[in-house]
Write an enzyme that holds these catalytic residues in place. Structure first.
Site, mmCIF file in Angstrom:
data_model
loop_
_atom_site.group_PDB
_atom_site.id
_atom_site.type_symbol
_atom_site.label_atom_id
_atom_site.label_comp_id
_atom_site.label_asym_id
_atom_site.label_seq_id
_atom_site.Cartn_x
_atom_site.Cartn_y
_atom_site.Cartn_z
ATOM 1 N N GLU A 188 0.824 -1.210 0.000
ATOM 2 C CA GLU A 188 0.000 0.000 0.000
ATOM 3 C C GLU A 188 0.866 1.272 0.000
ATOM 4 O O GLU A 188 0.339 2.373 0.165
ATOM 5 C CB GLU A 188 -0.930 0.017 1.218
ATOM 6 N N HIS A 244 -2.656 2.921 8.453
ATOM 7 C CA HIS A 244 -3.721 2.240 7.711
ATOM 8 C C HIS A 244 -3.890 0.850 8.300
ATOM 9 O O HIS A 244 -2.914 0.146 8.554
ATOM 10 C CB HIS A 244 -3.375 2.114 6.227
ATOM 11 N N HIS A 271 -7.215 -2.444 9.239
ATOM 12 C CA HIS A 271 -8.557 -2.967 9.009
ATOM 13 C C HIS A 271 -9.221 -3.278 10.349
ATOM 14 O O HIS A 271 -9.585 -4.437 10.624
ATOM 15 C CB HIS A 271 -8.493 -4.253 8.167
#
Length: 431
Positions: free
Chosen positions: A79, A98, A100
């Site tokens: 990413e 970043h 989840h």
């Protein structure tokens, strides 16, 4: 343990510190998520691709030089393109997280943005939240769509069917934003499980921000006898324990302990709770504060509780995931779940938002021997007790009770311990 001055830590060490906190807090998986820092030279330090997030070492961190040269034992995160795109679009952002996390992934899969007006501090910690439509992970297209949201001024973005990405002035700032946003998401989800969440108005949040009372005057002479130092150590240990167990987040939480008569020690404001150290804690003596320190904005309330309740020697004011479901829905927490819950808590009433502001009497009038804890709507839970460890235990019991009730909501209606059973508990344990 010395306070961590992350600004002087090498980017590799900063990233390891924060990714470790993210992983151990259950906010990412072994393979998921990535963290980066851009330094003053324009070099980007980033977590590697396909390396266990639970065992990363500083030597695993990759650096992408300003000229594009890659240095390190691994490939940079897949990413990395959107990290670079954000830094190019927003030169003021110096760190990116970043991941989840479960609640924010839930929002991303139903195409919603969490309303951060669910708790008072989140609006200013998180700011506005952007939304990036789905694109292939690791693609330039995804980077462009995320960067477009950051260009609009957002510092946090929900990624459709993916997760979230946040930026900050440094890595601590980014982590606090990330953690607070996920907490908002969980609070909304758990609130929906037991009722209908209520949200604060912008005016109420402004009132919260503006109600900080005038600072107490500074004392001219400070003493730190052995028993005072022991209290500092005890407070620090409980705060760190609360953070590790998910009972407190970086941006909110206060602990205080009575010292002598109505003098006490209390945690400071604007210090990440997980990194509070002994010398951060503020002594309040004779209505004055330790010089050069800013105590919690709830100091007035703690001071009045101690003054009016000789039997209370410790206070915890915090936000815990499941108790906050009752805070934001104004649902009644019925502690008649198991004997321990009723014995420890007896009654936990809800009080209106703002009841904890300086000059308000509601909480002071509600607290008693039979009501040792209150839930403040859309704000927090306040728990009192004698010894600090016992007060923390009471908080844990309250949170476990709230968790059991929230989980049980999908099974059916609570069948509480009946009045005769409660009376038998009263006679045996409180008589």
């Amino acid at each position: 343990m010395k306070k961590l001055d992350t600004k002087l830590m090498h980017p590799r060490d900063q990233i390891i510190l924060i990714i470790d906190k993210i992983y151990k807090s259950g906010l990412t998986t072994t393979s998921g998520g990535n963290v980066s820092i851009i330094d003053q030279s324009g070099d980007i330090w980033v977590t590697p691709s396909a390396v266990d997030k639970g065992s990363l070492r500083p030597s695993d961190i990759v650096v992408v030089r300003k000229d594009g040269t890659i240095e390190g034992r691994h490939k940079p995160s897949s990413e990395y393109p959107f990290h670079r795109a954000i830094y190019e679009a927003r030169p003021d952002i110096k760190a990116i997280v970043h991941a989840h996390p479960p609640a924010l992934v839930s929002f991303s899969t139903v195409r919603q943005i969490p309303n951060t007006n669910i708790i008072p501090q989140a609006k200013y910690v998180c700011g506005g939240i952007g939304y990036a439509p789905y694109e292939l992970p690791g693609s330039e297209e995804l980077g462009n769509k995320i960067a477009d949201e950051f260009i609009k001024g957002f510092n946090a973005v929900i990624m459709e069917n993916h997760g979230t990405v946040v930026g900050g002035s440094d890595l601590r700032d980014a982590f606090q934003r990330f953690e607070t946003l996920e907490f908002c998401g969980r609070t909304i989800i758990y609130g929906n499980t037991i009722g209908t969440p209520n949200y604060l108005t912008d005016a109420e949040i402004e009132e919260f921000e503006n109600q900080i009372p005038r600072l107490l005057p500074e004392m001219s002479h400070v003493e730190h006898p052995s028993e005072e130092r022991a209290i500092r150590q005890e407070i620090k240990k409980i705060v760190h324990r609360a953070c590790k167990q998910g009972m407190m987040i970086s941006s909110y939480g206060t602990v205080s302990v009575r010292w002598r008569e109505n003098d006490f020690l209390i945690t400071p404001t604007d210090v990440a709770r997980w990194d509070i150290q002994n010398d951060d804690i503020v002594q309040i003596k004779g209505g004055k504060r330790e010089p050069g320190k800013t105590p919690s904005r709830s100091t007035w309330l703690h001071q009045e509780i101690y003054r009016r309740n000789p039997g209370i020697n410790s206070i915890i004011l915090t936000q815990t995931p499941y108790l906050m479901a009752y805070s934001v829905t104004d649902e009644k927490l019925d502690v008649r779940t198991i004997p321990e819950s009723w014995i420890f808590l007896q009654d936990v009433p809800n009080v209106p938002f703002g009841s904890h502001f300086a000059g308000e009497e509601t909480i002071l009038n509600v607290l008693s021997e039979n009501t040792p804890a209150v839930i403040i709507n859309n704000d927090s839970v306040l728990v009192t007790g004698d010894k600090l460890l016992g007060t923390f235990d009471r908080l844990e019991v309250a949170e476990f009770s709230a968790k059991s009730l929230t989980m049980g909501a999908s099974l059916g209606k609570l069948v509480p311990i009946n009045n005769d059973q409660v009376e038998a508990l009263r006679k045996k344990f409180l008589g």
